[in-house]
Motif scaffolding. Structure first.
Motif, mmCIF file in Angstrom:
data_model
loop_
_atom_site.group_PDB
_atom_site.id
_atom_site.type_symbol
_atom_site.label_atom_id
_atom_site.label_comp_id
_atom_site.label_asym_id
_atom_site.label_seq_id
_atom_site.Cartn_x
_atom_site.Cartn_y
_atom_site.Cartn_z
ATOM 1 N N LEU A 11 -17.121 -0.435 -16.054
ATOM 2 C CA LEU A 11 -15.660 -0.493 -16.045
ATOM 3 C C LEU A 11 -15.124 0.879 -15.686
ATOM 4 C CD1 LEU A 11 -12.933 -1.873 -16.734
ATOM 5 C CD2 LEU A 11 -13.326 -1.174 -19.115
ATOM 6 N N ARG A 38 -20.863 -8.408 -2.432
ATOM 7 C CA ARG A 38 -20.115 -8.563 -3.674
ATOM 8 C C ARG A 38 -19.469 -9.943 -3.701
ATOM 9 N NH1 ARG A 38 -14.994 -4.408 -2.711
ATOM 10 N NH2 ARG A 38 -13.691 -5.829 -1.475
ATOM 11 N N ALA A 40 -16.300 -11.820 -5.907
ATOM 12 C CA ALA A 40 -15.238 -11.843 -6.907
ATOM 13 C C ALA A 40 -15.116 -13.262 -7.450
ATOM 14 C CB ALA A 40 -13.926 -11.389 -6.289
ATOM 15 N N PRO A 87 -8.528 -2.137 -7.835
ATOM 16 C CA PRO A 87 -8.751 -3.365 -8.622
ATOM 17 C C PRO A 87 -9.368 -4.492 -7.807
ATOM 18 C CG PRO A 87 -6.642 -2.397 -9.181
ATOM 19 C CD PRO A 87 -7.186 -1.595 -8.027
ATOM 20 N N THR A 90 -13.165 -5.248 -7.749
ATOM 21 C CA THR A 90 -13.822 -5.892 -8.883
ATOM 22 C C THR A 90 -14.671 -7.067 -8.429
ATOM 23 O OG1 THR A 90 -12.116 -5.229 -10.465
ATOM 24 C CG2 THR A 90 -13.396 -7.197 -11.000
ATOM 25 N N GLN A 110 -22.179 -5.904 -12.509
ATOM 26 C CA GLN A 110 -20.735 -6.119 -12.553
ATOM 27 C C GLN A 110 -19.971 -4.815 -12.406
ATOM 28 O OE1 GLN A 110 -18.985 -9.063 -12.755
ATOM 29 N NE2 GLN A 110 -17.098 -7.858 -12.567
ATOM 30 N N THR A 112 -15.996 -3.569 -12.592
ATOM 31 C CA THR A 112 -14.626 -3.937 -12.959
ATOM 32 C C THR A 112 -13.740 -2.714 -12.828
ATOM 33 O OG1 THR A 112 -15.463 -5.596 -14.521
ATOM 34 C CG2 THR A 112 -13.155 -4.928 -14.741
ATOM 35 N N SER A 114 -9.977 -1.353 -13.357
ATOM 36 C CA SER A 114 -8.700 -1.636 -14.019
ATOM 37 C C SER A 114 -7.564 -0.882 -13.331
ATOM 38 C CB SER A 114 -8.772 -1.241 -15.489
ATOM 39 O OG SER A 114 -8.988 0.148 -15.608
#
Length: 115
Positions: A11, A38, A40, A87, A90, A110, A112, A114
């Motif tokens: 994150l 990737r 999403a 963002p 992600t 993963q 992520t 923000s």
């Protein structure tokens, strides 16, 4: 057979950086290109970056200038340096090996971002 193990996800705030690693093992002599993909949530998997055995690189337009793919042949590792993360970056990031015998995938890591 080629085995791929990714790591380095996490994150991070928008504008931050992460470096993903993909350790390869097995019949690595058969690898033609190494790729990062990737996916999403609710979207199809998309190609992010490619590196060939001659270290030629290619990038999707949406990461050009921000991501860098590289490899350390001595340690059988491929990296994806991700800077200026957004963002929309992600997703679950997968390492892929395109070989003479087919495609191989890692389990994914993963990422992520923000806002």
């Amino acid at each position: 057979q080629v085995q791929l193990v990714e790591s380095g996800g996490g994150l991070v705030q928008a504008g931050g950086s992460l470096r993903l690693s993909c350790v390869t093992s097995g019949s690595i002599f058969s690898i033609n290109t190494m790729n990062w993909y990737r996916q999403a949530p609710g979207k199809t998997r998309e190609l992010v970056a490619t590196i060939t055995t001659s270290d030629s690189t290619r990038y999707a337009d949406f990461v050009k200038g921000r991501f860098t793919i590289s490899r350390d042949s001595a340690n059988n590792t491929v990296y994806l340096q991700m800077n200026s993360l957004k963002p929309e970056d992600t997703g679950l990031y997968f390492c892929n090996a395109d070989t003479d015998w087919g495609n191989y995938w890692g389990q994914g890591t993963q990422v992520t971002v923000s806002s």
